[in-house]
Design a protein around this motif. Sequence first.
Motif, mmCIF file in Angstrom:
data_model
loop_
_atom_site.group_PDB
_atom_site.id
_atom_site.type_symbol
_atom_site.label_atom_id
_atom_site.label_comp_id
_atom_site.label_asym_id
_atom_site.label_seq_id
_atom_site.Cartn_x
_atom_site.Cartn_y
_atom_site.Cartn_z
ATOM 1 N N HIS A 75 42.228 -48.563 43.995
ATOM 2 C CA HIS A 75 41.480 -48.813 42.764
ATOM 3 C C HIS A 75 42.254 -49.892 42.025
ATOM 4 C CE1 HIS A 75 40.648 -48.374 38.475
ATOM 5 N NE2 HIS A 75 39.429 -48.086 38.875
ATOM 6 N N ASP B 240 43.556 -51.675 39.045
ATOM 7 C CA ASP B 240 43.757 -51.370 37.633
ATOM 8 C C ASP B 240 43.704 -52.628 36.773
ATOM 9 O OD1 ASP B 240 44.183 -48.627 38.222
ATOM 10 O OD2 ASP B 240 46.269 -49.068 38.729
ATOM 11 N N GLN B 241 44.348 -53.686 37.251
ATOM 12 C CA GLN B 241 44.403 -54.910 36.463
ATOM 13 C C GLN B 241 44.685 -56.083 37.395
ATOM 14 O OE1 GLN B 241 47.375 -54.844 33.395
ATOM 15 N NE2 GLN B 241 46.940 -56.897 32.704
ATOM 16 N N ASP C 114 47.599 -55.145 39.980
ATOM 17 C CA ASP C 114 48.114 -53.790 39.776
ATOM 18 C C ASP C 114 47.045 -52.844 40.280
ATOM 19 O OD1 ASP C 114 50.412 -54.760 38.510
ATOM 20 O OD2 ASP C 114 49.436 -54.767 36.554
ATOM 21 N N TYR C 115 47.434 -51.937 41.170
ATOM 22 C CA TYR C 115 46.447 -51.053 41.775
ATOM 23 C C TYR C 115 47.008 -49.654 41.964
ATOM 24 C CZ TYR C 115 48.957 -51.910 46.177
ATOM 25 O OH TYR C 115 49.917 -52.003 47.157
ATOM 26 N N THR C 116 46.086 -48.709 42.124
ATOM 27 C CA THR C 116 46.423 -47.317 42.397
ATOM 28 C C THR C 116 45.855 -46.959 43.759
ATOM 29 O OG1 THR C 116 46.301 -46.798 40.040
ATOM 30 C CG2 THR C 116 46.192 -44.938 41.575
ATOM 31 N N ARG D 125 50.861 -45.787 41.807
ATOM 32 C CA ARG D 125 50.607 -47.138 41.316
ATOM 33 C C ARG D 125 51.529 -48.128 42.009
ATOM 34 N NH1 ARG D 125 49.176 -47.829 35.267
ATOM 35 N NH2 ARG D 125 48.829 -49.803 36.261
#
Length: 145
Positions: free
Chosen positions: A90, A92-93, A111-113, A120
């Motif tokens: 996912h 995030d940014q 930035d991801y999860t 993260r």
Amino acid sequence: MDKNQFLGRGWQFPPAFSAGNHQVMMNESEANINQSINLVLQTYRGERSLLPDFGSDLHHFLFRNRDATLKDEIALSVRQTLLHDEPRIHVDQVEVLYLAESDELVVIQVDYTIRQTNTRHNHVFPFSLLEGTNLTVGPNGAEPR
């Protein structure tokens, strides 16, 4: 399901072989995801004949003026590309940074999860606005003579 099965395991790219047993070098888990992000962003959409929707449209941003609009367009493109082609994460940014010392280099920080483990991570992808050339940009973005 084992965490590593979900996160993936595959050939290291570019392919490499171990000297001792002549086996293909593999990567897995987070390293596999980071490699996948690189591959997705480096592949032009339509480049793979059997997967024509795979890849990014980053090449559309070559030779554009560096401004806030370009930053937003790159970030949106990267976000949509990873949403479509990397289901394990996912996003995030996405932050696009212009390097002060270089007119052509853009750094894209994602930035991801990881969905399965809820951990993260971030990934930095260098992108050249003058890719594939030895040109330098003159004053006001003009090409050299």
